[in-house]
Write a protein that holds these residues in place. Sequence first.
Motif, PDB file in Angstrom:
ATOM      1  N   UNK A 282     -32.361  97.155 -41.157  1.00  0.00           N
ATOM      2  CA  UNK A 282     -32.481  96.013 -40.253  1.00  0.00           C
ATOM      3  C   UNK A 282     -31.564  94.886 -40.739  1.00  0.00           C
ATOM      4  N   UNK A 283     -31.165  94.030 -39.830  1.00  0.00           N
ATOM      5  CA  UNK A 283     -30.233  92.966 -40.189  1.00  0.00           C
ATOM      6  C   UNK A 283     -30.753  91.632 -39.686  1.00  0.00           C
ATOM      7  N   UNK A 284     -30.637  90.603 -40.537  1.00  0.00           N
ATOM      8  CA  UNK A 284     -31.080  89.265 -40.175  1.00  0.00           C
ATOM      9  C   UNK A 284     -29.863  88.359 -40.051  1.00  0.00           C
ATOM     10  N   UNK A 285     -29.554  87.945 -38.813  1.00  0.00           N
ATOM     11  CA  UNK A 285     -28.471  87.001 -38.582  1.00  0.00           C
ATOM     12  C   UNK A 285     -28.922  85.583 -38.915  1.00  0.00           C
ATOM     13  N   UNK A 286     -28.004  84.772 -39.430  1.00  0.00           N
ATOM     14  CA  UNK A 286     -28.339  83.441 -39.927  1.00  0.00           C
ATOM     15  C   UNK A 286     -27.528  82.377 -39.195  1.00  0.00           C
ATOM     16  N   UNK A 287     -28.223  81.337 -38.703  1.00  0.00           N
ATOM     17  CA  UNK A 287     -27.556  80.180 -38.115  1.00  0.00           C
ATOM     18  C   UNK A 287     -27.865  78.943 -38.946  1.00  0.00           C
ATOM     19  N   UNK A 288     -26.893  78.047 -39.074  1.00  0.00           N
ATOM     20  CA  UNK A 288     -27.104  76.833 -39.857  1.00  0.00           C
ATOM     21  C   UNK A 288     -25.792  76.137 -40.149  1.00  0.00           C
ATOM     22  N   UNK A 289     -25.782  75.302 -41.178  1.00  0.00           N
ATOM     23  CA  UNK A 289     -24.600  74.536 -41.574  1.00  0.00           C
ATOM     24  C   UNK A 289     -23.701  75.405 -42.449  1.00  0.00           C
ATOM     25  N   UNK A 290     -22.491  75.695 -41.967  1.00  0.00           N
ATOM     26  CA  UNK A 290     -21.538  76.521 -42.713  1.00  0.00           C
ATOM     27  C   UNK A 290     -20.716  75.631 -43.638  1.00  0.00           C
TER      28      UNK A 290
END
Length: 360
Positions: A144-152
Motif C-alpha cells: 500500500x502507498x500513502x501519498x503526502x501533501x504539505x509544505x515542500x
Amino acid sequence: MKNRLFKRLKTIMVLSLFFCILFLACSYLYIKEGHVMEEKEIGIYENILEYISLELSHTLKKIPNKYKKNVEEIRLRYGSPLNIYSNNSDFFVTKDGLLTRNKKDGRLVDKREIIETFQLVSNYSVYAFEEEIKNGFITLRGGHRVGIGGKVLYGPNGIETIRDISSLNMRIAREKIGVSEKLIKYIIDFSHTIYDTLIVSPPQCGKTTILRDLIRILSNGSKDLGGKGMKVGVIDERSELAGMYNGMPQFDIGLRTDVLDGCNKKDGTIMLIRAMSPDIVAMDEIGSINDVDAIHEALKAGVKIIATIHGSTLEDLVSKKSLRMLIEDKIFKRYIFLDNSKGVGTVKDIIEGDSFTSII
C-alpha cells in the motif's frame, strides 16, 4: 422387458442423483470461494486501518462490507470531511460510518488526527523514511502507498522533505492474480518472445494491476510461450509494481523477476542491461524524455519493453511531445487500451502497432 425398463429407469435416477450432487457441490465451492475472496478483500481494507489514527479508524471500520472490499483510497484532508473512493465513486464518511455525498454530513478530519496517522505511517521515525518522503509517498507493508501533501522544502540538491502535513492519501493495493491471462496471446510473438507493448489507461483504470500480472505470467512461464519463463527486470520507480517492503516484494511478480525499487527508468534500464541480462524490461507510467531514452537503451540491447502510460486514445499519446517519436517510429507493436466501463481493468481495445488497427 419390464426388468430391462426398470434397470434403465434405475440408471437414469442414479445418474440424475449424481449430477444433482455434483451441481450442489460445485455451487457450494463457488459460493465458498467467493466468500473467502470477499473476506480477504475486507481484511486488506481493515489491515490498513492500523496505520490510521484510532478515532478515524473506528469510524472507517463501521462502513458496510460491500464498500470495504472495493475501497481504493482513503483520503484525509485537514479541515475537510473524511473521504473514500470505492466502486469507482467517491463518498464522504459520517461519524457513524455511513457513506454520503453530502459534504455537510461528513466527519471532519482535524490536524491532530493527520499528525497521529503520519506518525503511524512513518513508524514514529520520520528520519528513516526521508528518501521516500522526498518522493511524496511512503510504502507500507502489503504494497500500500500513502501519498503526502504539505509544505515542500527545497535544498541545494532539490526537495529535502515535506513539512506541515495537510493531507494523506492511503492508496490500497489489491493484487488481482490472473486478470491479464486473456491478454497474453495478443502480446506473444511467434519467435517465443513478446511484442514491445504499451498499456494505455486513464488514472485508476487498472493499468498497474494489469502490468503486474503480465510480469508474473511472463516470468513464471506461459503455455503461449511453450511453458518457458522469461527473465523480467522491473524498474519500480514509484514502488507500486512490486510493493517492496524491507527488500521483499509484497506482490507475486514471478520467479524470474528482478526489481530495482525507487530507481528512475533511465538509470534502471542501464543497470539491468549491464548486470541482470533481462529478456524484458517492465516500467510503469512513462512520459518524460528520459523515459524515452530508457526505452531506446533497451531496444539497442535487444531487450523487449512492456510499459504503461496515462491516456485514453492514440491521439492523446501523439499530443505528448516526448512520446510522439516512439509512436511515429512504430516502436511499440501492441497498444492495450483500458477503461473502467465494465469495472477496473476493462480492455477497451488492442491496437497493432504497425497498421494502428484493432486486433480484437
